[in-house]
Design a protein around this motif. Structure first.
Motif, short mmCIF file in Angstrom:
data_model
loop_
_atom_site.label_atom_id
_atom_site.label_comp_id
_atom_site.label_asym_id
_atom_site.label_seq_id
_atom_site.Cartn_x
_atom_site.Cartn_y
_atom_site.Cartn_z
N PRO A 50 -4.29 6.80 -8.46
CA PRO A 50 -5.73 6.61 -8.37
C PRO A 50 -6.07 5.22 -7.85
O PRO A 50 -5.44 4.23 -8.25
N LYS A 51 -7.03 5.17 -6.94
CA LYS A 51 -7.50 3.89 -6.38
C LYS A 51 -6.41 3.13 -5.64
O LYS A 51 -6.57 1.94 -5.35
N GLY A 52 -5.33 3.78 -5.35
CA GLY A 52 -4.31 3.14 -4.55
C GLY A 52 -3.61 1.96 -5.19
O GLY A 52 -3.03 1.12 -4.50
N SER A 53 -3.65 1.91 -6.53
CA SER A 53 -2.99 0.79 -7.19
C SER A 53 -1.74 1.30 -7.92
O SER A 53 -0.76 1.65 -7.27
N PHE A 54 -1.79 1.41 -9.26
CA PHE A 54 -0.64 1.89 -9.99
C PHE A 54 -0.48 3.39 -9.76
O PHE A 54 -1.39 4.08 -9.29
N SER A 55 0.69 3.89 -10.12
CA SER A 55 0.96 5.32 -9.99
C SER A 55 1.53 5.86 -11.30
O SER A 55 2.15 5.11 -12.07
N THR A 56 1.30 7.14 -11.55
CA THR A 56 1.90 7.81 -12.69
C THR A 56 2.67 9.03 -12.20
O THR A 56 2.28 9.68 -11.23
N ASN A 84 0.81 -1.21 0.00
CA ASN A 84 0.00 0.00 0.00
C ASN A 84 0.85 1.27 0.00
O ASN A 84 0.32 2.36 -0.13
N ARG A 85 2.16 1.13 0.16
CA ARG A 85 3.03 2.30 0.11
C ARG A 85 3.81 2.31 -1.19
O ARG A 85 4.36 1.29 -1.60
N LEU A 86 3.89 3.48 -1.79
CA LEU A 86 4.57 3.62 -3.08
C LEU A 86 5.41 4.88 -3.07
O LEU A 86 4.98 5.93 -2.60
N TYR A 87 6.63 4.77 -3.59
CA TYR A 87 7.60 5.86 -3.55
C TYR A 87 8.16 6.11 -4.95
O TYR A 87 8.35 5.17 -5.73
#
Lengths: 113, 115
Positions: free
Chosen positions: A70-76, A30-33
């Motif tokens: 968005p939606k806590g999945s992939f990131s851009t 759930n954490r993305l950097y």
């Protein structure tokens, strides 16, 4: 565990163009950097998400940069009006929870002509 | 704010020799410390981590690191270098005190292994 996936691996663009990179984290993380790495340097922190919320942004992240998850999945990560100084490797990492190790993708290498 | 200093941007050893890569950190709170390895055109792979348990930490590929609070050091060692160890190594610190857990990296040490 398919690992952190980043797309594209390489991006060459002309100065002034907009670019967008994508990061798919490990599914249960759930954490993305986002980090940026220039030649001969270690990665530098750019921004951090917990689920869909962007909780911290570095001063390195100028107003030309924007990141979403968005939606806590992939990131851009989008860079508008690219400049020569934006040339770097952009790394994405994800972690399962607080204090758990960050797992890195292979990065997107951006070259500005 | 935390910081990391890696002494020696380039270390060269012979195959079979001891590998020693130095890392000193600065942190205002008890740190979480990490070593990552990066092969050309790839991301970073975690070698080992220190999270306030045992001061001697064993990692993958035969590497280990010792946390020395009095010296603010977290040096990486391997008894016998292998050709496949040639890569760039990064030491990183997180202050562990906040929920953001961002990493601060050193500038890296390029390890060359000679046959």
């Amino acid at each position: 565990d398919t690992g952190v996936s980043q797309d594209p691996r390489h991006k060459i663009t002309k100065r002034g163009q907009n670019v967008t990179f994508r990061c798919d984290p490990i599914s249960e993380h759930n954490r993305l950097y986002w980090y940026r790495q220039t030649l001969g340097q270690g990665p530098e922190f750019l921004t951090y998400f917990q689920n869909e919320a962007q909780l911290e942004k570095s001063r390195l992240l100028s107003d030309r940069f924007s990141a979403e998850r968005p939606k806590g999945s992939f990131s851009t990560l989008e860079i508008q009006r690219t400049e020569q100084g934006d040339s770097a490797m952009y790394l994405c990492a994800s972690s399962l929870a607080e204090y758990q190790p960050q797992h890195f993708g292979d990065g997107t290498r951006l070259s500005i002509l | 704010a935390q910081s990391v200093t890696q002494l020696g941007s380039h270390v060269s050893v012979s195959e079979g020799a001891l590998v020693l890569l130095r890392c000193n950190y600065s942190s205002s709170v008890p740190p979480y410390l990490f070593w990552y390895v990066q092969y050309p055109n790839q991301g970073l792979q975690l070698l080992l981590k220190y999270t306030s348990a045992a001061t001697l930490v064993k990692g993958i590929n035969g590497f280990e690191a010792e946390f020395k609070k009095s010296e603010t050091s977290f040096h990486l060692t391997k008894p016998s270098a292998h050709m496949s160890d040639a890569a760039e190594y990064f030491c990183a610190v997180s202050d562990g005190g906040g929920s953001n857990y961002k990493l601060t990296f050193g500038k890296g040490t390029l390890l060359t292994v000679n046959p």
